[in-house]
Write an enzyme that holds these catalytic residues in place. Structure first.
Site, PDB file in Angstrom:
ATOM      1  N   GLU A 172       0.834  -1.196   0.000  1.00  0.00           N
ATOM      2  CA  GLU A 172       0.000   0.000   0.000  1.00  0.00           C
ATOM      3  C   GLU A 172       0.870   1.248   0.000  1.00  0.00           C
ATOM      4  OE1 GLU A 172      -3.333  -0.216   2.695  1.00  0.00           O
ATOM      5  OE2 GLU A 172      -3.404  -2.395   2.524  1.00  0.00           O
ATOM      6  N   HIS A 372     -16.901 -11.850   6.794  1.00  0.00           N
ATOM      7  CA  HIS A 372     -15.666 -11.097   7.005  1.00  0.00           C
ATOM      8  C   HIS A 372     -14.859 -11.714   8.140  1.00  0.00           C
ATOM      9  CE1 HIS A 372     -13.249  -7.464   8.364  1.00  0.00           C
ATOM     10  NE2 HIS A 372     -12.848  -7.710   7.140  1.00  0.00           N
ATOM     11  N   HIS A 373     -13.586 -11.988   7.849  1.00  0.00           N
ATOM     12  CA  HIS A 373     -12.639 -12.503   8.833  1.00  0.00           C
ATOM     13  C   HIS A 373     -11.438 -11.568   8.891  1.00  0.00           C
ATOM     14  CE1 HIS A 373     -14.051 -16.993   8.343  1.00  0.00           C
ATOM     15  NE2 HIS A 373     -14.870 -16.274   9.081  1.00  0.00           N
ATOM     16  N   GLU A 374     -11.409 -10.686   9.868  1.00  0.00           N
ATOM     17  CA  GLU A 374     -10.206  -9.894  10.114  1.00  0.00           C
ATOM     18  C   GLU A 374      -9.332 -10.660  11.101  1.00  0.00           C
ATOM     19  OE1 GLU A 374      -7.202  -7.910  10.024  1.00  0.00           O
ATOM     20  OE2 GLU A 374      -8.768  -6.883   8.878  1.00  0.00           O
ATOM     21  N   HIS A 441      -7.642  -9.127   1.790  1.00  0.00           N
ATOM     22  CA  HIS A 441      -6.996  -7.830   1.992  1.00  0.00           C
ATOM     23  C   HIS A 441      -5.716  -8.022   2.787  1.00  0.00           C
ATOM     24  CE1 HIS A 441     -10.074  -4.692   0.707  1.00  0.00           C
ATOM     25  NE2 HIS A 441     -10.451  -5.855   0.198  1.00  0.00           N
ATOM     26  N   GLU A 442      -4.761  -7.087   2.576  1.00  0.00           N
ATOM     27  CA  GLU A 442      -3.391  -7.261   3.078  1.00  0.00           C
ATOM     28  C   GLU A 442      -2.861  -8.634   2.653  1.00  0.00           C
ATOM     29  OE1 GLU A 442      -5.630  -4.399   4.880  1.00  0.00           O
ATOM     30  OE2 GLU A 442      -5.852  -6.429   5.674  1.00  0.00           O
ATOM     31  N   GLU A 460      -6.701  -7.201  -2.355  1.00  0.00           N
ATOM     32  CA  GLU A 460      -6.324  -5.787  -2.282  1.00  0.00           C
ATOM     33  C   GLU A 460      -4.910  -5.650  -2.836  1.00  0.00           C
ATOM     34  OE1 GLU A 460      -6.854  -2.355   1.140  1.00  0.00           O
ATOM     35  OE2 GLU A 460      -5.868  -4.234   1.660  1.00  0.00           O
ATOM     36  N   GLU A 466      -9.873   3.139   0.790  1.00  0.00           N
ATOM     37  CA  GLU A 466      -9.890   3.529   2.194  1.00  0.00           C
ATOM     38  C   GLU A 466      -8.888   4.626   2.511  1.00  0.00           C
ATOM     39  OE1 GLU A 466      -7.287  -0.089   4.100  1.00  0.00           O
ATOM     40  OE2 GLU A 466      -9.128  -0.565   3.021  1.00  0.00           O
TER      41      GLU A 466
END
Length: 670
Positions: A172, A372-374, A441-442, A460, A466
């Site tokens: 990023e 969603h799994h953060e 993501h990440e 991502e 964001e």
């Protein structure tokens, strides 16, 4: 035996005895790209590439280094060279193009030290570039510890490049436009232009190896740099047989040739899943943007975003607007641990989020839920719950999951090393077990795994939307840089589609003092509205989001484009563009076409031929364009919608404001 025959035999013997030092060549099917392999007098492995007979990559070293001192590169002699070719077409369940032509010439160079080390260097040369990998067979060893990769990319001449700095933790970062010789280090894809040739260095089929970045050594020369384990070892290999990822160089005469290349996908293994009928592209909305703006929170409380009532409101909006799915972030317990233990429970929702009731409500409305799994980087906690969490979701009919890794990894591991590459693969395989698709993501960067596991749909891996919520944001050039850099590796979940570009609705809200919103006057989206619409086409993702809060879409005429948009395209083509300046891309879905065009900080006009349309048909072109007075800084929300009857014989003049764009929906008129 006469003298002439004896002379011929002696010449043949001499030639054969010297063949191990002779260059070995392979050409692309069209003959424009040639690759030569050789070993020098010290047994050093070298390759070079020419494009239309001009040196493009000068002699560059190859091979790996092992911790024990075992030579995996030097002192190897050529034992045999095998040549092969292929020309076939394979299909995928989704993608920029459903049908992919795989046409190449292959050269496999078999080398050996005569006792312990066997190595096949496999080269494939396509019309759109080159790929090579190392296939080792090291005898009489239980394990290997790779400490370095010697692969070089010695670009023959200086030119201009587009890249982000190398980092083993994040992608990023903002892109830089630099002379090739001015790069200190870079992550891949690293795109560049030498003379009239465009190219991009990357890798394909990264499965059980650390990622490769590029380290500048001298002039325009670069060396592979691998993400390490905490002890400095780069790759740990069980046993003596292993295959590295492909090192790739995509090559084209125009910048858009790189976008239109299928080289990365062609170098991955075919699909391993028994069935793929459960995998489908989707449009989605979600409870997400409000958290980044500070209007809502991920954790429970009076401003909690993921509540049962709010979830149903989003489901109702999706059902009424031809949108397939809704994602909810902040639904499960653990967000209160953010910045601490980073421990989440993936089967326990907050008390104000009745997930079973919501899942049943969505099912009745014909809307899918994206789970969603953060992880917060706590991958060990995630892996302990992995199987149960995916089964739990699947039992409720939730078969698409967005994952996140925003945090430090355990035991000093980095995000892009072999440790996490293995983790990502484990998640993909577990998801496939429960017929679940993924949006990561990440992530580790895309290297074409979607061919082998098409449930790995998008990720991502770059600065996404964001960043506009809590920083100076992404500049207008960013969106027209991504197709020539990050998106060469595969789809990106950029999450485009913000309509309240300067956040006027929430800035003027009487409740603003209760929110945790950034006060910076620079905090906004740096495009026009028309460019936000165009980005749904340009920034390819089979899971494409309309990322704004739904209040900003209600009764907005321009939102009709997203209602009509189909992310399940059959064919795509980049028509024009230059990295960081502008791009024009068209995609076909069934009998309809969607075109997206965007520019950087400069206003621009381009004329596009419509010969991609089906001959003999007339289309209604619904054009979403910048207004005459649009400007990304001073008047970003101004737009106009126009209709025009067109056919494949016509041309379309696209006028874009500064930081602007244009989107066109072509629907056939029966």
């Amino acid at each position: 035996m006469n003298k002439s025959v004896m002379v011929i035999m002696l010449v043949c013997i001499v030639l054969l005895s010297g063949c191990k030092q002779q260059a070995t060549n392979v050409y692309s099917p069209d003959g424009d790209i040639s690759l030569s392999f050789s070993t020098d007098n010290d047994g050093k492995l070298l390759y070079e590439i020419k494009v239309k007979d001009s040196l493009f990559v000068s002699p560059s070293a190859m091979g790996l280094v092992e911790k024990s001192g075992l030579s995996l590169s030097d002192g190897l002699e050529i034992e045999n060279v095998d040549f092969n070719s292929a020309d076939d077409t394979w299909t995928q369940p989704w993608g920029e193009n459903k049908a992919i032509r795989n046409k190449y010439n292959e050269m496999a160079v078999l080398l050996s030290d005569g006792s312990t080390v066997g190595l096949t260097v496999r080269f494939r040369v396509f019309d759109d570039g080159v790929g090579f990998r190392y296939e080792y067979d090291v005898r009489n060893v239980d394990s290997l510890f790779i400490t370095d990769e010697l692969t070089e990319f010695n670009i023959a001449n200086d030119g201009v490049s587009w890249s982000i700095p190398a980092s083993f933790e994040t992608y990023e970062l903002l892109y830089r436009t630099l002379p090739i010789s001015g790069i200190d280090n870079a992550n891949t894809p690293m795109t560049f232009k030498c003379g009239s040739v465009y190219a991009s260095i990357h890798e394909a089929a990264l499965t059980d190896f650390p990622e490769m970045t590029l380290k500048h050594t001298d002039g325009c020369h670069f060396k592979a740099e691998l993400a390490p384990w905490p002890d400095g070892v780069k790759a740990r290999i069980a046993g003596g047989k292993f295959v590295t990822p492909w090192r790739t160089i995509q090559i084209g005469g125009k910048a858009v040739d790189l976008i239109n290349s299928s080289l990365i996908l062609n170098l991955n293994e075919p699909c391993k899943l028994e069935t793929t009928d459960w995998i489908r592209p989707m449009k989605y909305i979600g409870i997400w943007w409000g958290m980044h703006l500070g209007v809502e929170t991920w954790y429970d409380g009076k401003r909690h975003g993921a509540t049962t009532a709010n979830a149903k409101r989003y489901i109702d909006f999706a059902a009424a607007n031809n949108i397939d799915a809704v994602v909810y972030e902040g639904w499960n317990k653990g967000w209160e641990n953010w910045g601490g233990s980073q421990e989440f429970d993936y089967t326990v929702p907050y008390d104000d989020f009745d997930i079973k009731e919501i899942a049943e409500y969505a099912r009745k409305k014909g809307v899918k839920i994206i789970g969603h799994h953060e992880t917060g980087g706590n991958v060990l906690n995630y892996e302990r719950q992995l199987d149960n969490a995916y089964k739990w979701y699947s039992d409720m009919g939730i078969n698409c999951v967005k994952t996140g890794y925003a945090g430090g990894l355990p035991d000093g591991n980095n995000h892009h090393g072999q440790f996490n590459v293995r983790h990502y693969r484990k998640v993909v395989e577990t998801a496939a077990k429960y017929r679940t698709t993924l949006d990561v993501h990440e992530p580790i960067k895309d290297t074409g795994i979607r061919r082998t596991y098409p449930n790995m749909m998008t990720r991502e891996g770059a600065r996404g939307m964001e960043w506009n919520a809590w920083s100076d944001g992404n500049p207008p050039s960013h969106h027209v840089m991504l197709p020539f850099t990050r998106l060469l590796s595969g789809p990106m979940d950029y999450t485009p589609g913000i309509f309240d570009i300067t956040y006027e609705r929430i800035k003027n809200s009487p409740d603003r003092k209760q929110w945790n919103m950034k006060d910076s006057k620079d905090c906004r989206v740096n495009t026009t509205l028309a460019k936000q619409i165009a980005n749904w086409v340009i920034l390819y993702s089979p899971l494409q989001m309309a990322s704004d809060m739904i209040e900003n879409y209600e009764e907005h005429p321009a939102f009709q484009f997203f209602r009509d948009f189909d992310p399940d395209c059959d064919w795509s083509k980049a028509l024009e563009g230059e990295p960081g300046e502008y791009v024009v891309i068209v995609r076909k879905a069934k009998d309809r076409y969607f075109l997206g065009a965007a520019t950087d900080e400069e206003s621009r006009e381009v004329e596009i031929g419509l010969d991609f349309l089906e001959p003999g048909r007339v289309y209604d072109a619904v054009i979403y364009a910048d207004a005459e007075d649009s400007d990304w800084e001073t008047n970003p929300a101004a737009y106009r919608i126009m209709n025009r009857k067109v056919s494949y014989e016509d041309k379309l003049r696209i006028k874009m404001a500064r930081g602007g764009g244009q989107a066109v929906y072509f629907r056939p008129i029966e």
